[in-house]
Design a protein around this motif. Sequence first.
Motif, PDB file in Angstrom:
ATOM      1  N   TYR A 236       0.829  -1.195   0.000  1.00  0.00           N
ATOM      2  CA  TYR A 236       0.000   0.000   0.000  1.00  0.00           C
ATOM      3  C   TYR A 236       0.870   1.254   0.000  1.00  0.00           C
ATOM      4  O   TYR A 236       1.810   1.383   0.788  1.00  0.00           O
ATOM      5  CB  TYR A 236      -0.892   0.025   1.239  1.00  0.00           C
ATOM      6  CG  TYR A 236      -2.038  -0.957   1.200  1.00  0.00           C
ATOM      7  CD1 TYR A 236      -2.965  -0.945   0.163  1.00  0.00           C
ATOM      8  CD2 TYR A 236      -2.211  -1.892   2.212  1.00  0.00           C
ATOM      9  CE1 TYR A 236      -4.030  -1.842   0.127  1.00  0.00           C
ATOM     10  CE2 TYR A 236      -3.263  -2.789   2.200  1.00  0.00           C
ATOM     11  CZ  TYR A 236      -4.175  -2.764   1.154  1.00  0.00           C
ATOM     12  OH  TYR A 236      -5.218  -3.648   1.128  1.00  0.00           O
ATOM     13  N   GLY A 237       0.562   2.167  -0.923  1.00  0.00           N
ATOM     14  CA  GLY A 237       1.272   3.429  -1.011  1.00  0.00           C
ATOM     15  C   GLY A 237       2.589   3.370  -1.764  1.00  0.00           C
ATOM     16  O   GLY A 237       3.220   4.402  -1.979  1.00  0.00           O
ATOM     17  N   ASN A 242       4.864   5.349 -10.913  1.00  0.00           N
ATOM     18  CA  ASN A 242       4.212   4.851 -12.121  1.00  0.00           C
ATOM     19  C   ASN A 242       2.784   5.378 -12.187  1.00  0.00           C
ATOM     20  O   ASN A 242       1.911   4.932 -11.440  1.00  0.00           O
ATOM     21  CB  ASN A 242       4.219   3.328 -12.140  1.00  0.00           C
ATOM     22  CG  ASN A 242       3.864   2.777 -13.512  1.00  0.00           C
ATOM     23  OD1 ASN A 242       3.073   3.362 -14.240  1.00  0.00           O
ATOM     24  ND2 ASN A 242       4.457   1.657 -13.863  1.00  0.00           N
ATOM     25  N   ALA A 243       2.544   6.302 -13.089  1.00  0.00           N
ATOM     26  CA  ALA A 243       1.220   6.929 -13.199  1.00  0.00           C
ATOM     27  C   ALA A 243       0.269   6.138 -14.073  1.00  0.00           C
ATOM     28  O   ALA A 243      -0.908   6.474 -14.175  1.00  0.00           O
ATOM     29  CB  ALA A 243       1.375   8.350 -13.755  1.00  0.00           C
ATOM     30  N   ASP A 249      -4.659   5.102  -5.911  1.00  0.00           N
ATOM     31  CA  ASP A 249      -3.605   5.130  -4.904  1.00  0.00           C
ATOM     32  C   ASP A 249      -4.062   4.396  -3.650  1.00  0.00           C
ATOM     33  O   ASP A 249      -5.246   4.408  -3.281  1.00  0.00           O
ATOM     34  CB  ASP A 249      -3.252   6.576  -4.534  1.00  0.00           C
ATOM     35  CG  ASP A 249      -2.500   7.291  -5.653  1.00  0.00           C
ATOM     36  OD1 ASP A 249      -1.932   6.592  -6.508  1.00  0.00           O
ATOM     37  OD2 ASP A 249      -2.497   8.538  -5.669  1.00  0.00           O
ATOM     38  N   ASN A 250      -3.096   3.760  -2.991  1.00  0.00           N
ATOM     39  CA  ASN A 250      -3.314   3.070  -1.723  1.00  0.00           C
ATOM     40  C   ASN A 250      -4.276   1.890  -1.819  1.00  0.00           C
ATOM     41  O   ASN A 250      -4.910   1.508  -0.841  1.00  0.00           O
ATOM     42  CB  ASN A 250      -3.795   4.054  -0.646  1.00  0.00           C
ATOM     43  CG  ASN A 250      -2.729   5.093  -0.316  1.00  0.00           C
ATOM     44  OD1 ASN A 250      -1.582   4.745  -0.038  1.00  0.00           O
ATOM     45  ND2 ASN A 250      -3.100   6.361  -0.370  1.00  0.00           N
TER      46      ASN A 250
END
Length: 488
Positions: A236-237, A242-243, A249-250
């Motif tokens: 996580y996180g 890397n977009a 996210d998370n």
Amino acid sequence: MKWIYALLLAGTLSAHAAKVAKPWDNGNLKVSDNQRYLQFDNGQPFFWLGDTGWLLPERLDRAEAQYYLQKCRRAGYNMVQVQVLDGVPSYNIYGQQSNPAGWDMSKADPQGVYSYWDHLDYIIDLAEQNGIYIGMVAIWGSQVSSGHINAQQAKVYGKFLANRYKDKKNIIWMMGGDIKGDIHPEVWEALATTIKGIDKNHLMTYHPRGRYTSAKWWSKAKWMDFHMFQSGHRKYGQRMGNAEYPIPDNTEEDTWMYVDSTWAYQPMKPVLDDEPSYEDIPKGLHDPNEERWQDYDVRRYAYWSVFAGSCGHTYGHNAIMQMLKPGYPTSYGSDGAEKSWYQALNDPGYNQMKYLKNLMLSFPYFDRIPDQSIIAGENGTQYNRLLATRGNDYLLVYNYNSVPMKLDLDKISGDKKQVWWMDAATGNLRYLGEYDSKTLTFNPQNRDRKKVNDGVLIAVDASKEYLAKDQQQIADVSLGDKKRNLME
């Protein structure tokens, strides 16, 4: 050299393995009618429980391969994923190369030698004797992205593979190899359609890049029988810049979301996670100072994925997937003190995956669906999230973090329900009693908060006899041997 190969094989196969019933005695594998699972021709379910043995053809000799595949069988695995080619050419432990004449595969077996392909034949036959399918990743994705094979060469290679292995009973074809499907898709299309044009007996799928599902590129491909996703190795996180990842996210560890995202593509096909976080690998792969994924982590990845609807699961271990042993450098966590592949066969996660398979095969298989509405109370996020699945007369809820649960028992048939708790680390069962209320509140009561005591709440229509009240462990449906006292 073929007669030498036959003698070597005959001299190493165990008498026990030759007598045990094999999965393909039930016929060929195919997709179930509801498009969610895999089954045999005779209607028996096939729950895919895979091990990741990527470098098995390259790094293990004959005796080592025999030992490894026997251990896989005893641990309950019915599938091993391998890289047929991890390079062009690839070299095995005997110094033989895969492409002695480039892509002229008519010269792949030089006279007078035990060739690269003879050794792969040997491994496939050993696996067959142990009741294990070989997931054949025909060529690793890096070789395609680097231009070491083009579409025309892929047709030549595909013809060679299909003709060589179409009559083997224990083959499943895997295109891809840690690569996105839009990188030289013409190569994958040529390879897949060539194999499928010759081999009518075996299923085919695609191993994608981490954090992707094969359905993103191949949902309409006629050669694609079922899908795979790679949930990957990040915590996580741990976005690492890397977009492009198609996840918020998370949520990096939320393996259950990949099943939902795959089934958003049409037509629906079975799906499974064929590369989750490996046991004993650094979180995120590349920093040896990171903490490592443990047995309870790989259990969570497996149960979350399967309870979300996967048709099976592939386990992986840092040492086993590389077949690490003295003299070989490691790609991940290179601190100079890595354990060997044969030591890793004793690690807990490797030996706990069979409990998931045994659990899934203890109940009517094909009517099972994911159903989060079973969670009557508020569900948690991340490690506190409960994952629920059910058939018509049974339900299963995986609880990783020992959080209190409130469950709707009316989601399955029966005025009364028998309830058990299964320890995910041991497969041990504890009978909790009979309930006639519509809602069950249960607290696993993990008082040692430093220890993960993950498990599965099992509720069954009391009129059914899938489990006995005094049953101590989930029934073992593996092809493994009985334990022997080596001091006898």
